[in-house]
Motif scaffolding. Structure first.
Motif, PDB file in Angstrom:
ATOM      1  N   PRO A   1      51.289  68.047 -20.047  1.00 35.52           N
ATOM      2  CA  PRO A   1      50.507  66.850 -20.403  1.00 35.52           C
ATOM      3  C   PRO A   1      51.393  65.720 -20.952  1.00 35.52           C
ATOM      4  CG  PRO A   1      49.351  68.809 -21.129  1.00 35.52           C
ATOM      5  CD  PRO A   1      50.702  69.262 -20.639  1.00 35.52           C
ATOM      6  N   GLU A   2      52.405  66.084 -21.713  1.00 39.85           N
ATOM      7  CA  GLU A   2      53.292  65.073 -22.299  1.00 39.85           C
ATOM      8  C   GLU A   2      54.121  64.366 -21.227  1.00 39.85           C
ATOM      9  OE1 GLU A   2      51.936  68.024 -24.979  1.00 39.85           O
ATOM     10  OE2 GLU A   2      53.301  68.368 -23.303  1.00 39.85           O
ATOM     11  N   SER A   3      54.712  65.137 -20.310  1.00 39.91           N
ATOM     12  CA  SER A   3      55.531  64.511 -19.271  1.00 39.91           C
ATOM     13  C   SER A   3      54.661  63.725 -18.284  1.00 39.91           C
ATOM     14  CB  SER A   3      56.377  65.551 -18.538  1.00 39.91           C
ATOM     15  OG  SER A   3      55.564  66.455 -17.822  1.00 39.91           O
ATOM     16  N   ALA A   4      53.456  64.211 -18.019  1.00 44.82           N
ATOM     17  CA  ALA A   4      52.548  63.480 -17.131  1.00 44.82           C
ATOM     18  C   ALA A   4      52.161  62.143 -17.752  1.00 44.82           C
ATOM     19  CB  ALA A   4      51.308  64.319 -16.830  1.00 44.82           C
TER      20      ALA A   4
ATOM     21  N   MET B   1      48.431  58.923  -7.725  1.00 47.74           N
ATOM     22  CA  MET B   1      47.804  57.737  -8.311  1.00 47.74           C
ATOM     23  C   MET B   1      46.628  58.051  -9.228  1.00 47.74           C
ATOM     24  SD  MET B   1      47.877  54.857  -5.323  1.00 47.74           S
ATOM     25  CE  MET B   1      47.567  53.527  -6.493  1.00 47.74           C
ATOM     26  N   PHE B   2      45.865  59.093  -8.901  1.00 54.61           N
ATOM     27  CA  PHE B   2      44.620  59.328  -9.618  1.00 54.61           C
ATOM     28  C   PHE B   2      44.552  60.661 -10.366  1.00 54.61           C
ATOM     29  CE2 PHE B   2      43.689  56.746  -5.790  1.00 54.61           C
ATOM     30  CZ  PHE B   2      43.445  55.554  -6.429  1.00 54.61           C
ATOM     31  N   LEU B   3      45.348  61.634  -9.949  1.00 55.14           N
ATOM     32  CA  LEU B   3      45.251  62.968 -10.555  1.00 55.14           C
ATOM     33  C   LEU B   3      46.523  63.403 -11.276  1.00 55.14           C
ATOM     34  CD1 LEU B   3      43.445  64.782  -7.586  1.00 55.14           C
ATOM     35  CD2 LEU B   3      42.421  63.734  -9.621  1.00 55.14           C
ATOM     36  N   TRP B   4      47.474  62.503 -11.430  1.00 55.02           N
ATOM     37  CA  TRP B   4      48.768  62.849 -12.010  1.00 55.02           C
ATOM     38  C   TRP B   4      48.642  63.549 -13.361  1.00 55.02           C
ATOM     39  CZ3 TRP B   4      53.486  63.164 -10.105  1.00 55.02           C
ATOM     40  CH2 TRP B   4      54.574  63.231 -10.973  1.00 55.02           C
ATOM     41  N   ASP B   5      47.784  63.027 -14.219  1.00 55.61           N
ATOM     42  CA  ASP B   5      47.642  63.600 -15.559  1.00 55.61           C
ATOM     43  C   ASP B   5      46.391  64.476 -15.694  1.00 55.61           C
ATOM     44  OD1 ASP B   5      45.886  61.489 -15.367  1.00 55.61           O
ATOM     45  OD2 ASP B   5      46.359  60.650 -17.339  1.00 55.61           O
ATOM     46  N   LYS B   6      45.832  64.856 -14.560  1.00 54.78           N
ATOM     47  CA  LYS B   6      44.691  65.781 -14.523  1.00 54.78           C
ATOM     48  C   LYS B   6      45.217  67.161 -14.141  1.00 54.78           C
ATOM     49  CE  LYS B   6      41.879  62.215 -14.954  1.00 54.78           C
ATOM     50  NZ  LYS B   6      42.827  61.181 -15.312  1.00 54.78           N
ATOM     51  N   PRO B   7      44.433  68.212 -14.351  1.00 52.39           N
ATOM     52  CA  PRO B   7      44.928  69.569 -14.063  1.00 52.39           C
ATOM     53  C   PRO B   7      45.488  69.745 -12.641  1.00 52.39           C
ATOM     54  CG  PRO B   7      42.918  69.703 -15.340  1.00 52.39           C
ATOM     55  CD  PRO B   7      43.120  68.247 -15.004  1.00 52.39           C
TER      56      PRO B   7
END
Length: 118
Positions: free
Chosen positions: A40-43, A24-30
Motif C-alpha cells: 500500500p505504501e509503495s502504491a 490508471m485505476f486499480l494501482w492502489d487497489k487490491p
C-alpha cells in the motif's frame, strides 16, 4: 494468415487496455497491488507515475485498434504499434522484470510474424 494476425493484434490491444486499467485505476487497489506486487505504501507513492504509464499503454491499444479498423494503411499502423509494444516490453524486461518480456514483447513479436506472413 491475415485473420490470425488480426486476432493476435486484437489480443495485444485488449491486453494493453487491461494493463491501462490496472495502472490508471486499480494501482492502489487490491487487484493492482497484487498484479504489480506493490505494498500500500509503495502504491501510494507511485500512483501518479503508474497513471502516466497506464495512459501510454492506452495509446498503444488505441493505435492497434486503429490499425485493425484502417482500410488503407492498416498493416503499416499495426506494424508500427506492435514494434512500439515490443520495444516497451523489452525495455521493461531489462529494467523492471523479465516477466514483461513474455507478457508484452512475445505477443507483439507473434503479431509481427503473422503480419509479415500474411
Amino acid at each position: 494468415m491475415q485473420l490470425i494476425a488480426n486476432v493476435v493484434v486484437a489480443l495485444v490491444a485488449v491486453l494493453h487496455v487491461y494493463i491501462m486499467v490496472l495502472e490508471m485505476f486499480l494501482w492502489d487497489k487490491p487487484a493492482g497491488m497484487r498484479a504489480f506486487r506493490q505494498t500500500p505504501e509503495s502504491a501510494a507513492a507511485t500512483k501518479v507515475l503508474a497513471e502516466n504509464q497506464g495512459l501510454y499503454n492506452g495509446f498503444l491499444a488505441v493505435g492497434l485498434f486503429w490499425g485493425l479498423l484502417s482500410t488503407t494503411a492498416g498493416n503499416e499502423i499495426k506494424t508500427f504499434f506492435l514494434l512500439c509494444v515490443f520495444v516497451a516490453g523489452a525495455y521493461g524486461a531489462i529494467t523492471a522484470s523479465r516477466k514483461i518480456l513474455f507478457i508484452q514483447s512475445l505477443p507483439a513479436a507473434l503479431g509481427l510474424v503473422f503480419l509479415f506472413l500474411s
